[in-house]
Design an enzyme around this catalytic site. Structure first.
Site, short mmCIF file in Angstrom:
data_model
loop_
_atom_site.label_atom_id
_atom_site.label_comp_id
_atom_site.label_asym_id
_atom_site.label_seq_id
_atom_site.Cartn_x
_atom_site.Cartn_y
_atom_site.Cartn_z
N ILE A 181 2.84 7.07 -1.43
CA ILE A 181 4.05 7.87 -1.60
C ILE A 181 4.13 8.41 -3.03
O ILE A 181 4.42 9.59 -3.25
CB ILE A 181 5.30 7.05 -1.25
CG1 ILE A 181 5.25 6.62 0.22
CG2 ILE A 181 6.57 7.83 -1.55
CD1 ILE A 181 6.24 5.53 0.59
N ILE A 192 0.83 -1.20 0.00
CA ILE A 192 0.00 0.00 0.00
C ILE A 192 0.87 1.25 0.00
O ILE A 192 0.58 2.24 -0.69
CB ILE A 192 -0.95 0.02 1.23
CG1 ILE A 192 -1.91 -1.17 1.16
CG2 ILE A 192 -1.72 1.33 1.30
CD1 ILE A 192 -2.71 -1.38 2.44
N CYS A 193 1.95 1.23 0.77
CA CYS A 193 2.80 2.41 0.96
C CYS A 193 3.25 3.07 -0.34
O CYS A 193 3.14 4.29 -0.47
CB CYS A 193 4.00 2.06 1.84
SG CYS A 193 3.55 1.45 3.48
N PRO A 194 3.75 2.31 -1.33
CA PRO A 194 4.23 3.01 -2.53
C PRO A 194 3.12 3.70 -3.31
O PRO A 194 3.37 4.69 -3.98
CB PRO A 194 4.91 1.92 -3.35
CG PRO A 194 4.33 0.64 -2.86
CD PRO A 194 4.00 0.87 -1.41
#
Length: 182
Positions: free
Chosen positions: A58, A53-55
């Site tokens: 970001i 999920i993070c990328p």
């Protein structure tokens, strides 16, 4: 957890600079609460590098970075991973290679602890977003659980509303009428 009206904590951490330097020794620098003096700041946290999920979050903050810059706002992304892991992830992940803002390393979790956003069970940052005014005062906080991504466009909308210094109704967008009290 710190909230609206609280002073954003002091910090002095290593970061990976914007873009992707060819020489790794040029990739790192110190960033602190005094960096970007006089600017608004959007400081967002993610749990771990090399995840799923993070990328997406970001990269979306990266795509909107010009919009934030147009509002005299510096974006800072933070996790509890080291600056070396951040750099490796930038090199590995196509959507992060040209990231236009610093990736900050809170490896001891000190900043996360001061903010109250360290997940007790996992020992990583929650998906927290702070909008901080030029005086270092928190004006907005949003926190998501580990498995739900946030909407950077909504962060931009809220920043716009805060910068009007007016009463902004639900779903207000930049350029729309604000509420005028007679």
């Amino acid at each position: 957890m710190l909230t609206v009206g609280d002073k954003f904590p002091q910090f002095n951490l290593q970061a990976v600079d914007a873009g992707l330097p060819k020489n790794p020794s040029e990739a790192f620098f110190k960033v602190s609460d005094d960096s970007y003096e006089g600017k608004w700041k959007v400081v967002f946290f993610w749990p771990k590098d090399f995840t799923f999920i993070c990328p997406t979050e970001i990269a979306e903050f990266g795509r909107l970075n010009g919009e934030f810059a147009d509002r005299d706002t510096q974006v800072l992304g933070v996790s509890t991973d080291s600056e070396f892991v951040h750099l490796a992830w930038k090199r590995d992940h196509e959507d992060l290679r040209d990231l236009p803002f610093p990736m900050v390393a809170d490896i001891k979790g000190d900043l996360c602890n001061q903010l109250g956003i360290l997940d007790a069970e996992e020992g990583v940052a929650l998906r927290a977003t702070f909008i901080v005014d030029p005086d270092g005062v928190i004006q907005h906080v949003a926190v998501n659980g580990l498995n739900v991504g946030r909407n950077p466009g909504e962060t931009l909308r809220i920043l716009d509303a805060l910068q009007t210094d007016e009463l902004c109704p639900c779903n207000w967008s930049s350029g729309e009428e604000v509420i005028k009290v007679a």
